[in-house]
Design an enzyme around this catalytic site. Structure first.
Site, PDB file in Angstrom:
ATOM      1  N   HIS A 167      31.490  21.664  51.872  1.00 53.47           N
ATOM      2  CA  HIS A 167      30.208  21.163  52.374  1.00 53.47           C
ATOM      3  C   HIS A 167      29.351  22.368  52.757  1.00 53.47           C
ATOM      4  O   HIS A 167      29.764  23.519  52.588  1.00 53.47           O
ATOM      5  CB  HIS A 167      30.413  20.198  53.536  1.00 53.47           C
ATOM      6  CG  HIS A 167      31.067  20.801  54.738  1.00 53.47           C
ATOM      7  ND1 HIS A 167      32.336  21.346  54.720  1.00 53.47           N
ATOM      8  CD2 HIS A 167      30.636  20.938  56.034  1.00 53.47           C
ATOM      9  CE1 HIS A 167      32.653  21.788  55.922  1.00 53.47           C
ATOM     10  NE2 HIS A 167      31.636  21.561  56.728  1.00 53.47           N
ATOM     11  N   ASP A 202      29.752  27.796  58.420  1.00 51.16           N
ATOM     12  CA  ASP A 202      31.067  28.443  58.425  1.00 51.16           C
ATOM     13  C   ASP A 202      31.824  28.253  57.119  1.00 51.16           C
ATOM     14  O   ASP A 202      32.916  28.790  56.942  1.00 51.16           O
ATOM     15  CB  ASP A 202      31.920  27.948  59.605  1.00 51.16           C
ATOM     16  CG  ASP A 202      32.089  26.439  59.650  1.00 51.16           C
ATOM     17  OD1 ASP A 202      31.127  25.726  59.340  1.00 51.16           O
ATOM     18  OD2 ASP A 202      33.187  25.974  60.021  1.00 51.16           O
ATOM     19  N   HIS A 203      31.214  27.540  56.162  1.00 49.49           N
ATOM     20  CA  HIS A 203      31.862  27.320  54.867  1.00 49.49           C
ATOM     21  C   HIS A 203      31.076  27.913  53.689  1.00 49.49           C
ATOM     22  O   HIS A 203      31.586  27.924  52.575  1.00 49.49           O
ATOM     23  CB  HIS A 203      32.081  25.819  54.645  1.00 49.49           C
ATOM     24  CG  HIS A 203      33.037  25.226  55.627  1.00 49.49           C
ATOM     25  ND1 HIS A 203      34.378  25.056  55.371  1.00 49.49           N
ATOM     26  CD2 HIS A 203      32.839  24.809  56.906  1.00 49.49           C
ATOM     27  CE1 HIS A 203      34.963  24.538  56.436  1.00 49.49           C
ATOM     28  NE2 HIS A 203      34.054  24.392  57.385  1.00 49.49           N
ATOM     29  N   HIS A 241      33.323  13.212  56.951  1.00 51.73           N
ATOM     30  CA  HIS A 241      32.715  14.142  57.903  1.00 51.73           C
ATOM     31  C   HIS A 241      31.312  13.632  58.235  1.00 51.73           C
ATOM     32  O   HIS A 241      30.891  12.599  57.721  1.00 51.73           O
ATOM     33  CB  HIS A 241      32.686  15.548  57.287  1.00 51.73           C
ATOM     34  CG  HIS A 241      32.422  16.652  58.262  1.00 51.73           C
ATOM     35  ND1 HIS A 241      32.909  16.641  59.554  1.00 51.73           N
ATOM     36  CD2 HIS A 241      31.707  17.811  58.144  1.00 51.73           C
ATOM     37  CE1 HIS A 241      32.526  17.746  60.163  1.00 51.73           C
ATOM     38  NE2 HIS A 241      31.793  18.471  59.333  1.00 51.73           N
ATOM     39  N   HIS A 254      41.462  25.927  60.344  1.00 44.33           N
ATOM     40  CA  HIS A 254      40.167  25.494  60.883  1.00 44.33           C
ATOM     41  C   HIS A 254      40.288  25.094  62.356  1.00 44.33           C
ATOM     42  O   HIS A 254      39.849  24.029  62.777  1.00 44.33           O
ATOM     43  CB  HIS A 254      39.612  24.336  60.041  1.00 44.33           C
ATOM     44  CG  HIS A 254      38.125  24.149  60.209  1.00 44.33           C
ATOM     45  ND1 HIS A 254      37.592  23.271  61.118  1.00 44.33           N
ATOM     46  CD2 HIS A 254      37.081  24.705  59.570  1.00 44.33           C
ATOM     47  CE1 HIS A 254      36.265  23.291  61.045  1.00 44.33           C
ATOM     48  NE2 HIS A 254      35.937  24.167  60.103  1.00 44.33           N
TER      49      HIS A 254
END
Length: 293
Positions: free
Chosen positions: A50, A54-55, A127, A254
């Site tokens: 996504h 942080d990704h 999510h 995570h």
């Protein structure tokens, strides 16, 4: 989920037959990769779960590292709808790359891609923004029965084609792979899922994985309400999905930056799923075919 002095952000790299797949690319991922001693040059595919920072915020740096490692072949980027727009915005600070970027935006709840000997299965998870998990599999053909091929008087120059699934006509003779091939053997499978509440899609797609990498945001049981509110999960929920999916091994990752001493929770986690482990920077596992273990 947050870079710390001794810990980078969550990502995964698979390596097979000269091809690499990277899943997620948060801040500093290219540094974490360099710490392993591996080059970013062979990365052919980058999968994004996504578009939270942080990704994906480490993508410009990673692409520049790939360029500095003399990458010239195209790179495939895969992620939810809006991927092209997001990446093109990030490329403002990483222009002039010596390789092309190809985009595949995921539109369905589940999609399958075949590339470089891998089967990549993307599946939508639960999510607070569109988010996908990924199963990466390597299939394996059955054994070729040379004695049977000789018995059937199949010319040797046809054997390789039959092994790779091709049927052959030779005059009035018709040769098919099933004449000389045994049943498909068990291949290899890794499933990666993060930023989600537990859901059927994760359990179904992680089924029989050799390795299941899953978020464990919280080890503290009293944080369950927070996990539900923020659409994340606890160590125990991840372990329960590993048990349901009958995976071989679970790595938790995570973590919340508030999580102190995650080892203290692992006894209870292993009561749910025995082969559970904490993720760590640089953690590696070489998977081998079943009969070679």
């Amino acid at each position: 989920m947050m870079p710390l002095p001794n810990r980078w952000l969550t990502s995964m790299l698979t390596r097979y037959n000269g091809s690499n797949i990277l899943v997620d690319c948060g801040e500093g991922t290219q540094i974490a990769l360099k710490e392993t001693g591996w080059s970013p040059n062979p990365i052919d595919v980058i999968l994004f779960t996504h578009f939270h920072a942080d990704h994906i915020s480490g993508l410009p740096g990673m692409l520049l590292s790939m360029a500095n490692a003399d990458r010239t072949e195209p790179v495939l980027l895969v992620g939810p709808r809006g991927l092209t727009k997001v990446v093109q915005s990030l490329l403002i600070i990483a222009g002039g790359l010596p390789f092309d970027l190809h985009f595949h935006e995921l539109k369905e709840a589940e999609e399958t891609l075949e590339i470089n000997g891998y089967t990549i299965k993307a599946f939508k998870v639960k999510h607070n923004v569109p988010c996908y998990g990924y199963s990466i599999s390597i299939s394996r053909l059955g054994k070729f029965d040379a004695a049977k091929a000789k018995e059937l008087d199949i010319p040797i120059n046809y054997w390789n084609k039959l092994q790779h699934g091709e049927s052959i006509d030779d005059g009035d003779k018709h040769y098919t792979p099933d004449m000389v091939m045994g049943p498909a053997r068990k291949g290899l499978k890794v499933t990666y899922s993060t930023d989600s509440r537990p859901c059927e899609a994760i359990v179904n797609n992680a089924k029989d994985s050799d390795l299941f990498i899953c978020e464990g945001m919280y080890g503290e049981k009293e944080k369950l309400a927070s996990a539900k509110e923020k659409k994340h999960m606890t160590f125990y929920e991840a372990a329960d999905m590993a048990r349901q999916a009958d995976v071989k091994e679970l790595w938790l990752t995570h973590f919340s930056p508030s999580l102190m001493g995650p080892k203290q929770y692992m006894k209870e986690v292993r009561d749910i799923f025995a082969n559970s482990h904490l993720g760590a920077d640089g953690k590696k596992l070489e998977l081998v075919y079943e009969e070679k273990r």
